[in-house]
Structure formats: structure tokens, C-alpha cells
Design an enzyme around this catalytic site. Structure first.
Site, short mmCIF file in Angstrom:
data_model
loop_
_atom_site.label_atom_id
_atom_site.label_comp_id
_atom_site.label_asym_id
_atom_site.label_seq_id
_atom_site.Cartn_x
_atom_site.Cartn_y
_atom_site.Cartn_z
CD GLU A 167 -3.05 -1.05 2.18
OE1 GLU A 167 -4.05 -1.77 2.04
OE2 GLU A 167 -2.93 -0.26 3.14
CD GLU A 352 -3.83 -5.58 3.64
OE1 GLU A 352 -4.66 -4.71 4.05
OE2 GLU A 352 -2.61 -5.46 3.77
#
Length: 443
Positions: A167, A352
Site C-alpha cells: 500500500e 487484503e
């Protein structure tokens, strides 16, 4: 759960994900200080000033935690390796205790028939490097490449796949422009540099991995579905800019060697000198792409603000404990969009996807029906994306355990396993049992 393994292609991987600082207990095993330790120690940054010193004590309890994965009929475990645990000063002297821990961890994963999916960096910048500017320093790519060599030299022969970073939007924009995560800056110049340097660090790490002959190398990006809050031109422009900052900045750089012009206009004058020369390093082939997805936002123009001058409006959809709208169609949107516009037939993994809820243990059990539905609906969204041509190869729930949820401390629970932070007792939730039952089918 309204699916079984038979609904997915042969070899489809089901797993759960965690991150080092969030579960291991950073006070153990000779790990060095990170910018999260100092960020949390600063008043007002983190819920109750909580940090990851103990977390879930995964450092000592990893065998039991891996048993939970195996007993849930999972195929893989996505974990991260802490830079500051391996190199306490970020450079120089290696912490052998840290390397030994990850050595034991990978062996234990394999011993249970699970596939180790490693992420090199999940947000724990060593404090000594943060002192030098961290992600704003032009040398950070080299530092990260050196860390890559050290850790992969120990465990690279046994991992199934490796991601460079997790991320990068959170690493760069959330942390340097919005200031919500460590190092907590709110500076557009620092942001522009971090947004570029995190991509460059990915590129340098990929070069190091390729030089080692490492196979199955990729990156994990988070995607947030930005939709116009209404039918106005200004709302459409706001959604496009948000999409550019959050989503396109990273995937375009990696797959096309360009940055969105709408974002460069805002960063004009703040980008590192000669940034264009780095794009060839950033834009090199990857073997797979990790897709993290949680929610959508309805965007409109904020006329009272400076660039990017956008804001998120209230969403009428049901919300999670993070006040995030539950929108499974957003996951299907990104999986199909990425396949069509950016990566073609490249393997995609949902690395995720999960939700926070206010979970309590009652009579030795945790009922979490909202999470059961959430998991089911998002896995089915991935299945729908496959039917439309996306080459989705796996799905990892976030997270295996309740854990240290960064600025929210231990207040938000994402796990399918409840953790009592006082006793470290683990209690699998109803969602864990439902998922285990679904995954046992046709195994």
C-alpha cells in the site's frame, strides 16, 4: 458461505494476511525503533498512545497462529518482514535474532503445508532512517534494496511469492500529506517526494530480486473506489482526481511508466529533480499484482480547500466499524478494470479484504454475522471478476488476528480470530468457522 472450492479454478489460493509490526511484538528479539514507535509516543497521534511493543506476541506464539491457519483449511499465509527487526538501524549491522525468527517462521509455514507469501515492507521505517528523511530522502531506494538483499538471502529460497511494498498510497500520501500515519507530516513537498520515492524503491527492490533469480515477484497496491457524489461536472472531476492520487499514480507508474497528468499538476514544482529518469526503473515487469480493497468513497469538490480540493460525502450504504461503506461491487470493478486497462492476463491476488467490527467474546464464542456476510460477498465478487476474464489466483482475508490497527491502536478488530490483548488468548470467531467449513469442501 455461498461458495465452495469447486466454484474457483484449480489451484486458487485461499489465505489470510498479517503484518509484522501489527502482530509480532516489536519489543522482542532485538528489533530496532521505528517511526511508528515515536509517532505513537507523540500525544494525539494514536488511540491511547498504544504501540506495537507487545501486539499479539506473534513472535512467541507464531506456531499456534499458524495452526489456526491450517485448521481453517487455508492454503497460504501472507506475512511481512520488518525492516527494523532485520536491520535495527536501517543499514549496517544485521540483527541475527531477527533473521533467525523469520527463518523459523517460514519453516513453520511450510511444515503445515501452507505457502509463504512475503511482503518486504509493511510500514515500519527504522527510526534511524526516518531521522534522515525516510521516504523523502532520495537514497531510500538504495537502503530498501540493501534490506531486500539481506532478508531474501536468508528466506528467499523458500517463499512462494514476494511483494516489494504494501500500500504505497498509505506509505506516502496518507502519511505525508494527510498526516494520519507515521511520520505524520502534512507537507506537499514531502508528499510529492515520498509518492515518487516509494515507487522508485519498488523498482530498486525488483532489480535486486531479479539479480538474485527470485521468482514470483510483485507489489501490493490498495485501491479505493472513487465515485462522483452527484451528477455534476465538479463531482466527476473530484472523483477522477481522487482516483488519480489513490489508484492511478501507482499502477500507471508500474505498468506504463507514467504518472497521471491531473496529479502532476498538483505536485508541480515539488517533485524530485530528474524524477523522469527514474521511470524506467519503476516501470519494469512484475509477475503478479496484489489488490487490497476495502471500500468506496463518494467524492465532491471542496471549494474551501487547497489542492486537491476534494472531499468525501456521506455514503448511504451500511458501514463497517471503520465507518467504511460495504460495497463488494468495488472489488469486482478493480479486478476487471486492472485486467482490461493495465495488466492483461497477469495473475491478480486479492491480498487484503476485510472489515472491523466491535467483537466481544460471549460464553467462549464470538458471533460476527456481518463479517460472515462481508467475507462471503467479497469472495463472490472475486468469483464474478474471474467469470468476466480477470486472472484472479487467490484471496487473502485481512486479517487472521485482531491486531494493532495503526492510528486506531487496539480499538478496531479486523480479525477472524479474536485476541484478548491482556491474556493473549485467541478465540476463533464465527466467520473463521464458516470460512473453514467452506474451504473444507472439495479440498
Amino acid at each position: 458461505m455461498n461458495f465452495t472450492r469447486a466454484d474457483f479454478p484449480d489451484g486458487f489460493v485461499f489465505g489470510a494476511a498479517t503484518a509484522a509490526y501489527q502482530i509480532e511484538g516489536h519489543s522482542f528479539g532485538g528489533a530496532g525503533s521505528t517511526h511508528w514507535d515515536t509517532f505513537a509516543a507523540t500525544q494525539g497521534n494514536v488511540f491511547k498512545a498504544q504501540d506495537g511493543a507487545i501486539a499479539c506476541d506473534h513472535y512467541h506464539k507464531f506456531e499456534d497462529d499458524l495452526d489456526l491457519l491450517k485448521d481453517a483449511n487455508m492454503d497460504a499465509y501472507r506475512f511481512s518482514t520488518s525492516w527494523a527487526r532485520v536491520l535495527p538501524e536501517g543499514r549496517g549491522q544485521v540483527n541475527q535474532e531477527g533473521l533467525d525468527f523469520y527463518d523459523r517462521l517460514v519453516d513453520a509455514i511450510l511444515a503445515r503445508g501452507l505457502k509463504p507469501f512475503q511482503t518486504l515492507y509493511h510500514w515500519e521505517m527504522p527510526s534511524a532512517l526516518a531521522d534522515l528523511g525516510g521516504w523523502t530522502n532520495p537514497n531510500v531506494g538504495k537502503w530498501f534494496g540493501d534490506f531486500t538483499d539481506v532478508i531474501m538471502g536468508r528466506i528467499g529460497d523458500r517463499v512462494e511469492a514476494v511483494a516489494t511494498l504494501n500500500e504505497p498510497w498509505c506509505v506516502a500520501f496518507l502519511s505525508h500529506y494527510l498526516g494520519h500515519h507515521a511520520p505524520g507530516q502534512r507537507d506537499i513537498r514531502a508528499t510529492a517526494r515520498a509518492m515518487h520515492h516509494v515507487n522508485l524503491a519498488h523498482g530498486v527492490a525488483m532489480e535486486r530480486l531479479r539479480a538474485r533469480g527470485q521468482k514470483n515477484c510483485g507489489i501490493v497496491l490498495n485501491f479505493d473506489y472513487a465515485q462522483p457524489a452527484n451528477d455534476s461536472d465538479s463531482a466527476r472531476a473530484a472523483a477522477d482526481l481522487q482516483d488519480g492520487i489513490f489508484n492511478r499514480w501507482f499502477i500507471e507508474a508500474i505498468t506504463k511508466g507514467t504518472y497521471p497528468e491531473v496529479v502532476l499538476q498538483g505536485f508541480e514544482g515539488h517533485m524530485p529533480k530528474g524524477w523522469e529518469d527514474d521511470m524506467a526503473v519503476i516501470n519494469q515487469p512484475i509477475d503478479w499484482l496484489g489488490v487490497n480493497y476495502y471500500t468506496r468513497h463518494l467524492m465532491s469538490e471542496d471549494v474551501s480547500a487547497v489542492w486537491p480540493a476534494v472531499k468525501s460525502e456521506d455514503d448511504p450504504l451500511p458501514k463497517t466499524g471503520m465507518d467504511w461503506a460495504i460495497y463488494p461491487d468495488g472489488l469486482k470493478h478493480f479486478l476487471t478494470r486492472l485486467s482490461k486497462d493495465y495488466v492483461g492476463d497477469m495473475p491478480l491476488y486479492v491480498t487484503e479484504n476485510g472489515m472491523a467490527w466491535d467483537d466481544d467474546v460471549v460464553d467462549g464464542a464470538v458471533a460476527d454475522p456481518v463479517r460472515e456476510s462481508f467475507v462471503n460477498d467479497h469472495i463472490l465478487a472475486a468469483k464474478d471478476a474471474i467469470s468476466e476474464g480477470a486472472n484472479v489466483k487467490g484471496f487473502f482475508y485481512w486479517s487472521l488476528l485482531d491486531n494493532y490497527e495503526w492510528a486506531f491502536g487496539y480499538d478496531k478488530r479486523f480479525g477472524i480470530v479474536h485476541v484478548d490483548y491482556e491474556t493473549q488468548v485467541r478465540t476463533p470467531k464465527a466467520s473463521y468457522h464458516a470460512l473453514a467449513t467452506a474451504l473444507r469442501s472439495n479440498r
